[in-house]
Write a protein that holds these residues in place. Structure first.
Motif, PDB file in Angstrom:
ATOM      1  N   LEU A 120     -20.428   8.934 -10.515  1.00 28.61           N
ATOM      2  CA  LEU A 120     -20.189   7.806  -9.608  1.00 28.61           C
ATOM      3  C   LEU A 120     -19.394   6.705 -10.302  1.00 28.61           C
ATOM      4  N   VAL A 121     -19.710   6.471 -11.567  1.00 25.54           N
ATOM      5  CA  VAL A 121     -18.916   5.488 -12.323  1.00 25.54           C
ATOM      6  C   VAL A 121     -17.465   5.951 -12.430  1.00 25.54           C
ATOM      7  N   SER A 122     -17.270   7.238 -12.687  1.00 22.72           N
ATOM      8  CA  SER A 122     -15.909   7.773 -12.794  1.00 22.72           C
ATOM      9  C   SER A 122     -15.163   7.650 -11.462  1.00 22.72           C
ATOM     10  N   ILE A 123     -15.825   7.971 -10.376  1.00 21.62           N
ATOM     11  CA  ILE A 123     -15.190   7.844  -9.056  1.00 21.62           C
ATOM     12  C   ILE A 123     -14.820   6.394  -8.780  1.00 21.62           C
ATOM     13  N   ARG A 171     -21.770  12.786 -22.058  1.00 18.56           N
ATOM     14  CA  ARG A 171     -21.651  12.246 -20.698  1.00 18.56           C
ATOM     15  C   ARG A 171     -22.325  10.882 -20.580  1.00 18.56           C
ATOM     16  N   GLU A 172     -23.545  10.767 -21.085  1.00 16.39           N
ATOM     17  CA  GLU A 172     -24.276   9.505 -20.970  1.00 16.39           C
ATOM     18  C   GLU A 172     -23.624   8.422 -21.819  1.00 16.39           C
ATOM     19  N   ALA A 173     -23.139   8.792 -23.003  1.00 15.11           N
ATOM     20  CA  ALA A 173     -22.500   7.806 -23.872  1.00 15.11           C
ATOM     21  C   ALA A 173     -21.240   7.234 -23.227  1.00 15.11           C
ATOM     22  N   VAL A 174     -20.433   8.080 -22.636  1.00 16.72           N
ATOM     23  CA  VAL A 174     -19.213   7.609 -21.967  1.00 16.72           C
ATOM     24  C   VAL A 174     -19.571   6.737 -20.771  1.00 16.72           C
ATOM     25  N   THR A 175     -20.611   7.115 -20.033  1.00 15.21           N
ATOM     26  CA  THR A 175     -21.047   6.284 -18.910  1.00 15.21           C
ATOM     27  C   THR A 175     -21.438   4.895 -19.386  1.00 15.21           C
ATOM     28  N   ASN A 176     -22.171   4.812 -20.494  1.00 14.57           N
ATOM     29  CA  ASN A 176     -22.571   3.517 -21.031  1.00 14.57           C
ATOM     30  C   ASN A 176     -21.358   2.707 -21.494  1.00 14.57           C
ATOM     31  N   ILE A 177     -20.379   3.390 -22.086  1.00 12.60           N
ATOM     32  CA  ILE A 177     -19.169   2.692 -22.518  1.00 12.60           C
ATOM     33  C   ILE A 177     -18.474   2.056 -21.318  1.00 12.60           C
ATOM     34  N   LEU A 178     -18.308   2.803 -20.254  1.00 16.06           N
ATOM     35  CA  LEU A 178     -17.599   2.295 -19.086  1.00 16.06           C
ATOM     36  C   LEU A 178     -18.371   1.212 -18.356  1.00 16.06           C
ATOM     37  N   ARG A 179     -19.679   1.263 -18.435  1.00 19.46           N
ATOM     38  CA  ARG A 179     -20.495   0.255 -17.744  1.00 19.46           C
ATOM     39  C   ARG A 179     -20.570  -1.059 -18.507  1.00 19.46           C
ATOM     40  N   HIS A 180     -20.633  -0.987 -19.834  1.00 15.80           N
ATOM     41  CA  HIS A 180     -20.986  -2.162 -20.619  1.00 15.80           C
ATOM     42  C   HIS A 180     -19.860  -2.671 -21.518  1.00 15.80           C
ATOM     43  N   SER A 181     -18.670  -2.116 -21.389  1.00 13.38           N
ATOM     44  CA  SER A 181     -17.590  -2.580 -22.258  1.00 13.38           C
ATOM     45  C   SER A 181     -16.238  -2.371 -21.582  1.00 13.38           C
ATOM     46  N   ASN A 234     -16.993   2.515 -29.807  1.00 13.38           N
ATOM     47  CA  ASN A 234     -15.993   1.812 -28.998  1.00 13.38           C
ATOM     48  C   ASN A 234     -16.059   0.325 -29.287  1.00 13.38           C
ATOM     49  N   ASP A 235     -14.970  -0.360 -29.010  1.00 12.30           N
ATOM     50  CA  ASP A 235     -14.965  -1.812 -29.082  1.00 12.30           C
ATOM     51  C   ASP A 235     -15.008  -2.370 -27.651  1.00 12.30           C
ATOM     52  N   GLY A 236     -14.819  -3.678 -27.548  1.00 13.46           N
ATOM     53  CA  GLY A 236     -14.804  -4.300 -26.228  1.00 13.46           C
ATOM     54  C   GLY A 236     -16.175  -4.463 -25.609  1.00 13.46           C
ATOM     55  N   LEU A 237     -17.229  -4.494 -26.433  1.00 11.94           N
ATOM     56  CA  LEU A 237     -18.580  -4.652 -25.907  1.00 11.94           C
ATOM     57  C   LEU A 237     -18.699  -6.004 -25.216  1.00 11.94           C
ATOM     58  N   LEU A 238     -19.157  -5.996 -23.982  1.00  8.55           N
ATOM     59  CA  LEU A 238     -19.217  -7.223 -23.194  1.00  8.55           C
ATOM     60  C   LEU A 238     -20.367  -8.123 -23.603  1.00  8.55           C
ATOM     61  N   SER A 239     -21.515  -7.524 -23.975  1.00  6.67           N
ATOM     62  CA  SER A 239     -22.687  -8.317 -24.335  1.00  6.67           C
ATOM     63  C   SER A 239     -23.580  -7.486 -25.224  1.00  6.67           C
ATOM     64  N   THR A 240     -24.203  -8.160 -26.210  1.00  6.63           N
ATOM     65  CA  THR A 240     -25.136  -7.433 -27.084  1.00  6.63           C
ATOM     66  C   THR A 240     -26.408  -7.034 -26.345  1.00  6.63           C
ATOM     67  N   GLU A 241     -26.635  -7.608 -25.164  1.00  5.11           N
ATOM     68  CA  GLU A 241     -27.824  -7.212 -24.394  1.00  5.11           C
ATOM     69  C   GLU A 241     -27.742  -5.768 -23.947  1.00  5.11           C
ATOM     70  N   SER A 242     -26.524  -5.238 -23.833  1.00  3.78           N
ATOM     71  CA  SER A 242     -26.367  -3.854 -23.400  1.00  3.78           C
ATOM     72  C   SER A 242     -26.842  -2.865 -24.440  1.00  3.78           C
ATOM     73  N   VAL A 243     -27.062  -3.345 -25.697  1.00  3.20           N
ATOM     74  CA  VAL A 243     -27.529  -2.455 -26.744  1.00  3.20           C
ATOM     75  C   VAL A 243     -29.033  -2.201 -26.618  1.00  3.20           C
ATOM     76  N   VAL A 244     -29.723  -3.075 -25.875  1.00  6.88           N
ATOM     77  CA  VAL A 244     -31.164  -2.891 -25.693  1.00  6.88           C
ATOM     78  C   VAL A 244     -31.404  -1.567 -24.982  1.00  6.88           C
ATOM     79  N   PRO A 245     -32.272  -0.697 -25.538  1.00  2.39           N
ATOM     80  CA  PRO A 245     -32.474   0.619 -24.935  1.00  2.39           C
ATOM     81  C   PRO A 245     -32.932   0.531 -23.485  1.00  2.39           C
ATOM     82  N   GLY A 246     -32.202   1.198 -22.615  1.00  2.00           N
ATOM     83  CA  GLY A 246     -32.570   1.298 -21.212  1.00  2.00           C
ATOM     84  C   GLY A 246     -32.769   2.746 -20.857  1.00  2.00           C
ATOM     85  N   HIS A 247     -32.571   3.067 -19.578  1.00  2.00           N
ATOM     86  CA  HIS A 247     -32.772   4.450 -19.151  1.00  2.00           C
ATOM     87  C   HIS A 247     -31.767   5.384 -19.831  1.00  2.00           C
ATOM     88  N   GLY A 248     -30.509   4.910 -20.002  1.00  5.32           N
ATOM     89  CA  GLY A 248     -29.487   5.777 -20.587  1.00  5.32           C
ATOM     90  C   GLY A 248     -29.779   6.132 -22.032  1.00  5.32           C
TER      91      GLY A 248
END
Length: 401
Positions: free
Chosen positions: A221-224, A311-321, A343-357
């Motif tokens: 869905l993120v890719s679409i 797959r999950e790592a790329v999804t996290n990259i596209l969502r949070h950076s 990857n670079d371009g991290l939008l916020s360090t809060e995205s590093v907090v472990p979530g479902h992904g």
């Protein structure tokens, strides 16, 4: 008697235990009734009637011993329902009182051994461990001691044959009651275990579907979304590229539908080569420059797990950076594979907090004996995964899959 027991066990639980026990309960109940009627009630009432010709007295003896039988049947339900022995006082106290009354009131015509044996039968049902036999032997010794120390009238003294017959009936009856009761208890425990297995199976299936929907469909869905956004931006400047992105989004939507059906049927398998190629294509379409170093690739469970990680790592990259530079490395070092994606371009360090992904990645990796780590430095995020070369099949995946 039943109303007295409900506060201890509960009416619904009481009848549910009997229903689950089914035929095993009927067999155990028949064994208890048979032993009591054949070994205690019938000989006792017969002797009273013959020696005293007192029908009401004989009937009172039968009623009291049958009441003991009812207590034993309740004990069968209590024990099968898992009630602790200390909580069975509504059974043991009345049984002891009835035993004392019967042994005292009918001492002139009957040996108290039959009455005392009823308490032993109740303990045979209620006590769970091996000490029950020692306790029952102690009760037998008490009955013998009572017989010798509290002598009966000569006219009522049983002969040696009657004593031997009573001993044989007592031993055989004790074994029969214990065996049939054990069968009833195990039937209830097996039914409870089957119900728990069914519940855990449903929970496991729900967890699997939830995880795969998150890992697989979330990425798609993120890719679409990204491809349709890119197609919209290119619509005026580069119409041909916009059409290509639209067609790619359409293909991905069809693929997502097929994968959703595969997830529902439990037949979805991740392909590492396809996931690596799709990851690189998606990152580059986002404008990122990918530095790639792919060596030997794992097989079996490690390959499928790593495909999900990619797959999950790329999804996290596209969502949070908003990546400009990405690094993908997969190398084999002796008996393990090491995978790194940064990857670079991290939008916020809060995205590093472990979530479902990230939690899903850690769960999949640890299930096959691997390790997982994630760290951020400034606007750069790095995910490292180490997998053993000979990875075991995950516990929740059948070996033939």
């Amino acid at each position: 008697m039943d109303r007295f027991l409900w506060p201890v066990l509960g009416k619904a639980r009481y009848w549910r235990t009997i229903r689950i026990g089914g035929r095993a309960f009927l067999l155990a109940a028949a064994g208890i009734v048979g032993v009591v009627v054949g070994g205690v009630v019938t000989p006792g009432t017969g002797k009273i009637l013959v020696d005293t010709a007192d029908l009401p007295l004989s009937a009172w003896y039968a009623v009291l011993t049958l009441l003991q039988t009812l207590i034993c049947l309740h004990g069968l339900v209590f024990r099968a329902a898992g009630v602790q022995f200390r909580e069975t006082w509504p059974l043991t106290v009345p049984s002891t009182l009835i035993t004392v009354v019967v042994a005292t009131a009918f001492h002139d015509v009957l040996s108290p051994a039959g009455a005392i044996s009823m308490v032993g039968m109740l303990l045979l049902i209620l006590v769970r461990n091996g000490w029950v036999w020692a306790v029952c032997c102690g009760i037998g010794l008490i009955a013998l001691a009572t017989f010798w120390l509290w002598p009966m009238p000569e006219s009522s003294m049983p002969d040696d044959a009657a004593i031997a017959q009573g001993a044989v009936v007592g031993i055989v009856g004790a074994v029969a009651v214990r065996a049939t009761s054990w069968l009833a208890f195990r039937t209830v425990e097996l039914a409870a275990a089957n119900a728990e297995i069914a519940r855990l199976t449903v929970h496991q299936e729900r967890t699997r579907i939830s995880r795969e929907l998150h890992d697989r469909l979330g990425h798609n869905l993120v890719s679409i979304m990204l491809r349709t956004e890119l197609a919209e931006r290119l619509a005026e400047g580069d119409r041909r590229q916009s059409e290509r992105e639209s067609r790619a989004a359409h293909r991905l939507a069809r693929q997502t539908l097929q994968e959703m059906r595969s997830i529902a049927h439990g037949t979805l398998v991740a392909d590492l080569d396809a996931e690596l190629a799709a990851a690189i294509d998606l990152l580059e379409s986002r404008g990122a420059v990918c530095q790639i170093r792919i060596g030997d690739q794992p097989e079996g469970a490690a390959a499928e797990t790593l495909a999900w990680v990619v797959r999950e790592a790329v999804t996290n990259i596209l969502r949070h950076s908003q990546p400009v530079n990405c690094t993908l490395e997969l190398v084999r070092i002796e008996d393990r594979f090491e995978f790194l994606i940064g990857n670079d371009g991290l939008l916020s360090t809060e995205s590093v907090v472990p979530g479902h992904g990230l939690a899903g990645i850690a769960e999949r990796v640890e299930r096959i004996g691997g390790t997982y780590g994630a760290e951020s430095t400034g606007d750069r995020f790095v995910l490292r995964v180490t997998l053993p070369a000979n990875s075991p099949v995950p516990e929740d995946v059948p070996a033939d899959e």
